[in-house]
Design a protein around this motif. Structure first.
Motif, PDB file in Angstrom:
ATOM      1  N   GLU A   3       0.696  -1.222   0.097  1.00  0.00           N
ATOM      2  CA  GLU A   3       0.078  -0.067  -0.017  1.00  0.00           C
ATOM      3  C   GLU A   3       1.006   1.274  -0.144  1.00  0.00           C
ATOM      4  OE1 GLU A   3      -3.453   0.206   2.593  1.00  0.00           O
ATOM      5  OE2 GLU A   3      -4.031  -1.598   2.099  1.00  0.00           O
ATOM      6  N   ARG A  47      -4.617  -1.251  -9.563  1.00  0.00           N
ATOM      7  CA  ARG A  47      -4.830  -0.459  -7.996  1.00  0.00           C
ATOM      8  C   ARG A  47      -4.352   1.034  -8.075  1.00  0.00           C
ATOM      9  NH1 ARG A  47      -1.836  -3.971  -4.443  1.00  0.00           N
ATOM     10  NH2 ARG A  47      -1.092  -4.867  -6.541  1.00  0.00           N
TER      11      ARG A  47
ATOM     12  N   ASN B  67     -17.418  -2.808  -8.034  1.00  0.00           N
ATOM     13  CA  ASN B  67     -16.841  -2.341  -6.666  1.00  0.00           C
ATOM     14  C   ASN B  67     -17.909  -2.635  -5.836  1.00  0.00           C
ATOM     15  OD1 ASN B  67     -18.351  -0.187  -6.917  1.00  0.00           O
ATOM     16  ND2 ASN B  67     -16.849   1.304  -6.034  1.00  0.00           N
ATOM     17  N   LYS B  69     -20.346  -5.363  -2.850  1.00  0.00           N
ATOM     18  CA  LYS B  69     -19.866  -5.868  -1.707  1.00  0.00           C
ATOM     19  C   LYS B  69     -19.337  -7.364  -2.186  1.00  0.00           C
ATOM     20  CE  LYS B  69     -24.615  -7.262  -0.652  1.00  0.00           C
ATOM     21  NZ  LYS B  69     -25.598  -7.030   0.193  1.00  0.00           N
ATOM     22  N   ALA B 125     -16.281  -8.246   0.542  1.00  0.00           N
ATOM     23  CA  ALA B 125     -15.769  -7.048   1.407  1.00  0.00           C
ATOM     24  C   ALA B 125     -15.657  -7.788   2.707  1.00  0.00           C
ATOM     25  CB  ALA B 125     -16.709  -5.903   1.528  1.00  0.00           C
ATOM     26  N   LEU B 164      -6.348  -6.750  -2.698  1.00  0.00           N
ATOM     27  CA  LEU B 164      -7.154  -5.923  -2.392  1.00  0.00           C
ATOM     28  C   LEU B 164      -7.168  -5.534  -0.839  1.00  0.00           C
ATOM     29  CD1 LEU B 164     -10.235  -6.249  -4.704  1.00  0.00           C
ATOM     30  CD2 LEU B 164      -8.409  -4.670  -4.751  1.00  0.00           C
ATOM     31  N   PRO B 165      -7.369  -4.340  -0.496  1.00  0.00           N
ATOM     32  CA  PRO B 165      -7.687  -4.051   1.013  1.00  0.00           C
ATOM     33  C   PRO B 165      -8.922  -4.983   1.539  1.00  0.00           C
ATOM     34  CG  PRO B 165      -7.625  -1.946  -0.249  1.00  0.00           C
ATOM     35  CD  PRO B 165      -7.528  -2.942  -1.244  1.00  0.00           C
ATOM     36  N   LYS B 166      -8.705  -5.478   2.856  1.00  0.00           N
ATOM     37  CA  LYS B 166      -9.684  -6.292   3.288  1.00  0.00           C
ATOM     38  C   LYS B 166     -11.067  -5.600   3.133  1.00  0.00           C
ATOM     39  CE  LYS B 166     -10.718  -9.190   7.501  1.00  0.00           C
ATOM     40  NZ  LYS B 166     -10.407  -9.487   8.910  1.00  0.00           N
ATOM     41  N   LYS B 167     -11.383  -4.657   3.601  1.00  0.00           N
ATOM     42  CA  LYS B 167     -12.737  -3.766   3.377  1.00  0.00           C
ATOM     43  C   LYS B 167     -13.346  -3.788   2.226  1.00  0.00           C
ATOM     44  CE  LYS B 167     -11.015   0.792   3.617  1.00  0.00           C
ATOM     45  NZ  LYS B 167     -10.882   2.156   4.079  1.00  0.00           N
ATOM     46  N   GLN B 168     -12.507  -3.882   1.086  1.00  0.00           N
ATOM     47  CA  GLN B 168     -12.965  -3.515  -0.091  1.00  0.00           C
ATOM     48  C   GLN B 168     -13.489  -4.909  -0.944  1.00  0.00           C
ATOM     49  OE1 GLN B 168     -10.196  -1.434  -2.695  1.00  0.00           O
ATOM     50  NE2 GLN B 168     -11.176  -2.458  -4.625  1.00  0.00           N
ATOM     51  N   GLY B 169     -14.625  -4.767  -1.482  1.00  0.00           N
ATOM     52  CA  GLY B 169     -15.255  -5.897  -2.379  1.00  0.00           C
ATOM     53  C   GLY B 169     -15.003  -5.607  -3.623  1.00  0.00           C
ATOM     54  N   GLU B 170     -15.210  -6.716  -4.610  1.00  0.00           N
ATOM     55  CA  GLU B 170     -14.929  -6.376  -5.911  1.00  0.00           C
ATOM     56  C   GLU B 170     -15.486  -7.695  -7.004  1.00  0.00           C
ATOM     57  OE1 GLU B 170     -11.448  -4.530  -8.166  1.00  0.00           O
ATOM     58  OE2 GLU B 170     -11.189  -6.431  -8.503  1.00  0.00           O
TER      59      GLU B 170
END
Lengths: 247, 561
Positions: A3, A47, B67, B69, B125, B164-170
């Motif tokens: 990140e 990203r 993007n 959940k 997400a 991807l960051p944990k909180k992000q859904g895709e």
């Protein structure tokens, strides 16, 4: 770390690449303000695509002229969905392909005006010999690009400098494999393994300076370093080749 | 997004309710564009705020990334691959202030007839991992018919760590090996003309259809519409197709003439609440499919725009019907009356009342437009011979005094000689009458104007029309004995000793007529009378005829006609 690198990419793109992209755009198409349509190869991920945004915003290139490389096939899919590049190549890693696949389609796409070889965008694996291999692939694509005559182009080399030692002998041996008549061989001031970031930056600059001498090109070299922490830095070097078509 | 490390892999199956199969067999999704729309609807229901669609003809693939959940293995098994059994009702509330628009599962099958493989990569997400599923579609849809055998585990899946960051859904859906006939259709180029979407190329048509149906935002240039239909707390959806952002269609007229809002309102019909706008560019709407009202339920287009068969049911010819477009948003109700193909509503008393209401609106506005067109035509005819006519027209249009383009009004190229009686009224008076009717104040100036200067000026801020009455172009002209005279009008008592009808100044080439004189009441065109009077003045001067003799002749003239 991933990140942080993504965040720093935005900084490098805005404060370093952008100006270099504009410079090469001015050299290639000095009279065009818009739609310079430069051919671009960029190593990127879905990203952070700031370099593609800049190329579009500054009218330096457009979708149809941009070829992206993303070694992770699913990231490549995500990048493809964005619809901002003409094609996404999602093979194995760039350096492996360049050095070992002589028939790869990337060679059919040469020459490019901008070679944005950002290894830091490609899920870096911290291994011995990583930077040595990256530099070898840079020389390979540079030498292939040179086959198309003495035109101007720019190579942006970006990588993560971390604690793993870099072996200057390997860099020299790798470079000397690309034979150029009357070239006496790469001569780096540091010998064997180097660990400090300052030594690594010095070695990278020497490598590019001598690359210009070896291939007898008029080149301008500049670097942009961003410190991540005491052991890690993100380094970007621009290698601007002034060819025959200077405006 | 996914490292190469595989955490789990295996096989899954599709489970389909038999009722759904019967719906599919009747061709629920008639074309590829509609099928794409179904995938986008699913992404909307998954609370996506951004959807990217990319089509690659060369590689015969289409990618849709959202993007929302996202899904894990359980969601994929129980929702995506279990079709028809627990389909949530359209209109049920979901997150982001939205109401469900898709028929989860059924919509997903819509793309099966158009490709050979579907690859889905989804990260839920809050999870660390992503799941990849590969469906060999050709095993479920062969030779134009469905082969939906429940519980055959032939769908490969694997679970890998996500970048991807944990909180992000895709969720990414890739349609691979799109059928050749679909690709051929897609490559169809634009035909000449843009009056109908059938003349668009496939890509343009698909973009148009998506912009028409999807719950997208209005473009910033139509902020008034955006604000009017804005729903508090609802997070909007943004969709990009091939890198270009799509916005809600706001149909325009020929030559991209912008539509104006001519009416907007809110109306209640029993339990149904709706908001509507009526728009017009004051010319024909293009493409023709956009004419009429687009009904929306939960912000999604229901069928194509419709005029509710106004001509057939009102039994009246509406000449300006093709000038209208509009939006009807169902704010409350009608969720249970939606047809399965989502192209219309089942017939109910309320639905009938709504249709009747909008038929009346169209009839009313058609009548209004016919009248406006007549007024505009009168202005164009009035301005016909003025210098800088185009500038004046442009100014009058910009302040809304003129609404229609000259080309839409059939203005005769050469002025027709009128046989009917022409009123004695100056050009300046005519213009001031029309402008004041449109709510403008009139300022008349008597300063001398050069022929090159504008006879009429518009003050947009003050909503004022300035008429330079002494401008040469605003005088009527009359030709007698090869001499052209500027005509002015005045009033004086006919019993005075001076000429009771007109004052002729041969040197200045002007003639002032007494518009109170009874000779102008006779059944003869005033231009003929004026030509006769001026001609007779010449003869009287040459023959030295006395004023009293002239008056006798005029009275005789009056009596004769």
């Amino acid at each position: 770390m991933e990140e942080t690198i993504l965040r720093l990419k935005t900084d490098i793109a805005n404060n370093f690449w952008k100006n270099k992209f504009k410079d090469i755009g001015h050299v290639i198409n000095p009279r065009k303000i818009k739609n310079k349509n430069l051919k671009v190869l960029t190593l990127t991920n879905s990203r952070n695509m700031d370099e593609i945004r800049i190329l579009n915003e500054e009218c330096i290139s457009s979708k149809i002229h941009i070829l992206a490389w993303c070694k992770n096939s699913i990231e490549a899919l995500s990048l493809d969905a964005e619809g901002k590049v003409n094609e996404v190549i999602d093979e194995i890693e760039f350096e492996e392909t360049i050095l070992n696949c002589g028939q790869h389609k990337i060679f059919d796409r040469l020459p490019f005006h901008i070679l944005n070889i950002d290894f830091s965008s490609q899920e870096i694996e911290i291994l011995n010999g990583r930077i040595e291999k990256e530099l070898k692939s840079i020389e390979k694509i540079f030498s292939e690009q040179k086959r198309f005559g003495n035109s101007s182009f720019i190579v942006m080399y970006t990588t993560l400098l971390e604690q793993t030692a870099v072996n200057t002998t390997t860099i020299k041996n790798n470079s000397d494999q690309f034979l150029v008549s009357s070239w006496h061989g790469l001569n780096l001031s540091k010998s064997n393994n180097i660990n400090s970031i300052a030594d690594k930056i010095l070695t990278l600059k020497e490598f590019f300076q001598q690359l210009a001498q070896k291939y007898n090109v008029n080149a301008e070299i500049e670097d942009h370093i961003l410190t991540i922490d005491s052991n890690n830095s993100l380094c970007s070097v621009s290698f601007f080749i002034n060819g025959d078509n200077n405006g | 997004m996914i490292n190469q490390k595989i955490i789990e892999k295996g096989k899954l199956s599709i489970k389909v309710d038999s009722k759904v199969v019967s719906h599919l067999s009747i061709g629920l999704y008639k074309n590829f564009s509609r099928a794409i729309k179904e995938l986008v609807s699913n992404a909307y229901d998954a609370e996506a705020t951004e959807i990217k669609i990319n089509l690659d003809f060369k590689s015969k693939k289409l990618i849709i990334k959202d993007n929302g959940k996202g899904m894990d293995k359980i969601d994929i098994e129980n929702k995506l691959l279990t079709i028809g059994k627990t389909t949530p009702r359209t209109g049920a509330s979901i997150g982001l202030g939205r109401k469900r628009i898709g028929q989860f599962g059924v919509g997903f099958l819509a793309v099966f007839p158009y490709c050979k493989t579907i690859r889905i990569v989804s990260k839920k997400a809050g999870e660390e991992n992503a799941i990849e599923v590969i469906i060999k579609v050709s095993e479920y849809y062969q030779d134009n018919s469905w082969v939906l055998n429940n519980n055959i585990e032939n769908i490969d899946y694997k679970i890998c760590p996500s970048l991807l960051p944990k909180k992000q859904g895709e969720t990414i859906v890739l349609l691979e090996n799109i059928e050749d006939r679909t690709i051929t259709q897609m490559k169809e180029y634009e035909k000449e003309g843009c009056g109908s979407i059938e003349r668009f190329g496939w890509l343009e048509k698909t973009k148009w259809e998506l912009s028409q149906y999807l719950p997208l935002q209005f473009p910033e240039s139509y902020k008034e519409l955006k604000d009017f239909f804005y729903l508090k707390n609802r997070i909007p959806l943004r969709v990009w197709f091939d890198g270009e952002e799509l916005f809600r269609n706001v149909p325009e007229g020929a030559n991209n003439k912008r539509s104006e809002i001519i009416e907007k309102g809110e109306q209640k019909f029993g339990n149904i609440i709706l908001k509507y706008t009526i728009l017009s560019p004051f010319t024909s709407i293009r493409p023709q499919e956009a004419r009429g009202f687009q009904i929306r339920l939960n912000d999604v287009g229901i069928g194509l725009p419709t005029d509710f068969d106004v001509i057939k049911l009102k039994g009246r010819m509406l000449g300006k019907l093709n000038y209208f477009t509009g939006e009807i948003h169902i704010v409350e109700g009608l969720n249970n009356d939606l047809m399965l193909d989502r192209d219309g509503f089942y017939y109910t008393e309320e639905v009938s009342k709504i249709y009747e209401f909008f038929r009346d609106k169209l009839t009313k506005w058609d009548h209004e437009f016919q009248n406006t067109a007549k007024e505009d035509k009168a202005i164009y005819e009035t301005l016909e011979k003025l210098p800088n006519q185009e500038k004046i027209i442009q100014d009058l249009k910009s302040v809304g005094i003129i609404k229609f383009d000259k080309t839409n009004l059939r203005i005769p190229k050469a002025p027709i000689v009128r046989k009917d009686k022409k009123e004695i009224v100056t050009l300046s008076k005519k213009i001031s009458d029309i402008a004041s009717k449109k709510g403008f104040t009139i300022e008349k100036k008597r300063s001398i104007r050069n022929i090159d200067e504008n006879p009429i000026e518009i003050d947009k801020e003050q909503k004022k029309v300035i008429i330079h009455e002494e401008h040469p172009s605003l005088f009527e002209k009359i030709r007698v004995n090869n001499k052209e005279f500027s005509v002015k009008y005045d009033q004086w008592n006919i019993t005075t000793k001076i000429d009771p009808i007109c004052k002729l100044d041969i040197q200045k080439k002007t003639v002032v007529f007494n518009k109170n004189h009874p000779i102008f009441n006779i059944a003869l065109d005033n231009t003929i009378i004026m030509e006769f009077v001026i001609g007779f003045q010449f003869i009287a001067k040459e023959e030295k005829i006395s004023i009293s003799a002239m008056q006798k002749i005029y009275r005789l003239f009056e009596k004769m006609f």
